[in-house]
Design a protein around this motif. Structure first.
Motif, PDB file in Angstrom:
ATOM      1  N   LEU A  15       3.114   1.710  -3.466  1.00 18.95           N
ATOM      2  CA  LEU A  15       2.496   2.097  -4.742  1.00 18.95           C
ATOM      3  C   LEU A  15       2.520   3.609  -4.997  1.00 18.95           C
ATOM      4  CD1 LEU A  15      -0.530  -0.376  -5.004  1.00 18.95           C
ATOM      5  CD2 LEU A  15       1.511  -0.314  -6.438  1.00 18.95           C
ATOM      6  N   SER A  74      -2.755   6.262  -6.144  1.00 21.97           N
ATOM      7  CA  SER A  74      -1.707   6.104  -7.159  1.00 21.97           C
ATOM      8  C   SER A  74      -2.215   6.456  -8.545  1.00 21.97           C
ATOM      9  CB  SER A  74      -1.176   4.662  -7.140  1.00 21.97           C
ATOM     10  OG  SER A  74      -0.611   4.345  -5.887  1.00 21.97           O
ATOM     11  N   ASN A 129      -4.929   3.195  -1.490  1.00 18.74           N
ATOM     12  CA  ASN A 129      -3.675   3.668  -2.065  1.00 18.74           C
ATOM     13  C   ASN A 129      -3.561   3.385  -3.550  1.00 18.74           C
ATOM     14  OD1 ASN A 129      -3.079   4.564   0.475  1.00 18.74           O
ATOM     15  ND2 ASN A 129      -1.132   3.535   0.647  1.00 18.74           N
ATOM     16  N   ILE A 130      -4.273   2.384  -4.025  1.00 19.51           N
ATOM     17  CA  ILE A 130      -4.347   2.161  -5.470  1.00 19.51           C
ATOM     18  C   ILE A 130      -5.080   3.329  -6.124  1.00 19.51           C
ATOM     19  CG2 ILE A 130      -5.403   0.745  -7.279  1.00 19.51           C
ATOM     20  CD1 ILE A 130      -4.806  -1.709  -5.521  1.00 19.51           C
ATOM     21  N   TYR A 131      -6.187   3.746  -5.500  1.00 14.10           N
ATOM     22  CA  TYR A 131      -6.917   4.918  -6.000  1.00 14.10           C
ATOM     23  C   TYR A 131      -6.002   6.142  -6.011  1.00 14.10           C
ATOM     24  CZ  TYR A 131     -11.789   3.287  -6.307  1.00 14.10           C
ATOM     25  OH  TYR A 131     -12.947   2.671  -6.701  1.00 14.10           O
ATOM     26  N   SER A 160       0.825  -1.216   0.000  1.00 13.29           N
ATOM     27  CA  SER A 160       0.000   0.000   0.000  1.00 13.29           C
ATOM     28  C   SER A 160       0.855   1.258   0.000  1.00 13.29           C
ATOM     29  CB  SER A 160      -0.909   0.017   1.235  1.00 13.29           C
ATOM     30  OG  SER A 160      -1.788  -1.078   1.243  1.00 13.29           O
TER      31      SER A 160
END
Length: 406
Positions: A19, A150, A146-148, A16
């Motif tokens: 990224l 990134s 954290n993908i959002y 998390s």
């Protein structure tokens, strides 16, 4: 602690944290450096340091205090306090970011101040509200968040190519993160009021904020001190030499938030487990150091070729500083959980004195390289101090017990 779940959660939190960090360090920052040049890039890195120093402690303190006191609020059927503290922190952050940014660069425009204020406030809200996942040990939720973020950074980096405003990168990433968090939390909907627990919560929050502010000032003091001493180009050279070390350390640091999330569930922990955790961190740190030193010539030559040669001369020292700082933060959750919060202020204050003294002393002897060595000396001192405080408390109690005092 359930070892398997702890390891899985630690791995999820490492991914998390990695990224968005990798997107910033490998995509966004090189784009900024290439588009604007060394002098402007050094100034921007300093402003980013200011934004981080102002926003992160405020949000992170509310996050940790909520984590530490959530059970008490539930047991006493109390609600409130945190949203008023969140709004108050946001106003304080705006005043701080405007004042400090003006001191660093008086040529900033009104739009610059507006964007700096927006990303500072967004960062505070994000840092606090993400506790909704930590409260239930939902590290998959943190990973998705954290993908959002990134994806937001990537989109912001593309927008930067057209407008050359670095704040857009951060704002887009934080906006994407908040959109995801708001869909999965109700913390922001809590009653806007002060409860019977407010005085204790606020006082502990202030103590932890002072400690965290000192800690974060120290984390970014290198750029803030170097700018007036040697100018923005030296900031760019120094910062570039620290990038890989920071990536390695920030990939290990997330384990510490997992440790604290689990520690709030227990009243004591054996010294054997603490030593085992610290030993594993030492091994990971050694591997990270060797990997960083090996990769650095290729990384700097590709991303920061204009000043790669100068940065490479500092890599051995800056990477050692990053790894030793990681080892300090491995010990910190245990001191935070099982010692009085006031200890954090004493340690941070003493570290600040040693940091400034050592950095300036060695700067006078050896310029930029001397300054870098001084920062390393301060990092070693901090690690020894963290270990000493923990062991003193352990020897006093024989078994590490949760401290109820502030």
């Amino acid at each position: 602690m359930k070892n398997k779940k702890f390891l899985v959660d630690s791995l999820l939190n490492i991914i998390s944290a990695a990224l968005p960090l990798l997107i910033l360090q490998l995509v966004s920052y090189p784009l900024i450096a290439k588009a604007l040049g060394g002098e402007e890039y050094g100034l921007i890195i300093t402003l980013i340091s200011v934004f981080t120093v102002v926003s992160f402690p405020l949000g992170n303190v509310l996050n940790n205090i909520r984590l530490l006191k959530d059970n008490e609020y539930k047991e006493k059927n109390e609600e409130g306090d945190f949203n008023p503290l969140l709004v108050g922190s946001s106003f304080v952050s705006i005043l701080l970011i405007i004042a400090i940014s003006f001191y660093i660069d008086s040529s900033l425009t009104l739009l610059d101040y507006l964007l700096l204020s927006l990303i500072t406030v967004a960062s505070i809200w994000k840092e606090y509200l993400v506790v909704t996942f930590r409260l239930v040990l939902n590290y998959k939720g943190i990973l998705l968040n954290n993908i959002y973020m990134s994806v937001g950074y990537l989109i912001g980096s593309i927008i930067f190519l057209y407008f050359e405003s670095w704040q857009i990168i951060y704002f887009t990433g934080l906006l994407f993160s908040l959109i995801y968090i708001f869909r999965h939390t109700s913390l922001h909907k809590e009653k806007f009021k002060l409860s019977a627990l407010y005085k204790d919560t606020a006082s502990k929050g202030v103590l932890l904020y002072i400690a965290n502010l000192l800690k974060n000032v120290l984390s970014y003091a290198d750029k803030l001190i170097l700018l007036p001493l040697l100018g923005p180009v030296s900031v760019a050279i120094y910062y570039s030499s620290t990038i890989l070390g920071k990536i390695i350390s920030m990939m290990i640091n997330p384990v510490n938030s997992v440790i604290l999330s689990y520690l709030v569930k227990v009243d004591n922990i054996s010294l054997k487990k603490v030593i085992r955790m610290f030993s594993i961190s030492c091994v990971l740190g050694a591997v990270g150091y060797l990997a960083t030193v090996w990769i650095s010539p290729y990384f700097l030559g590709f991303f920061y070729n204009d000043w790669a040669k100068e940065s490479l001369e500092l890599v051995y020292i800056t990477t050692a500083t990053a790894i030793i700082s990681v080892l300090s933060t491995v010990v910190q959750p245990f001191n935070l959980r099982f010692n009085k919060i006031s200890w954090q202020i004493y340690m941070s204050g003493l570290h600040l004195v040693v940091y400034v003294s050592a950095a300036y002393y060695f700067y006078k002897i050896g310029g930029l390289k001397g300054f870098t060595f001084g920062v390393l000396v301060a990092a070693v001192f901090k690690l020894i101090m963290q270990l000493s405080v923990f062991m003193l408390n352990y020897r006093r109690s024989k078994t590490v017990k949760s401290s109820k005092g502030g």
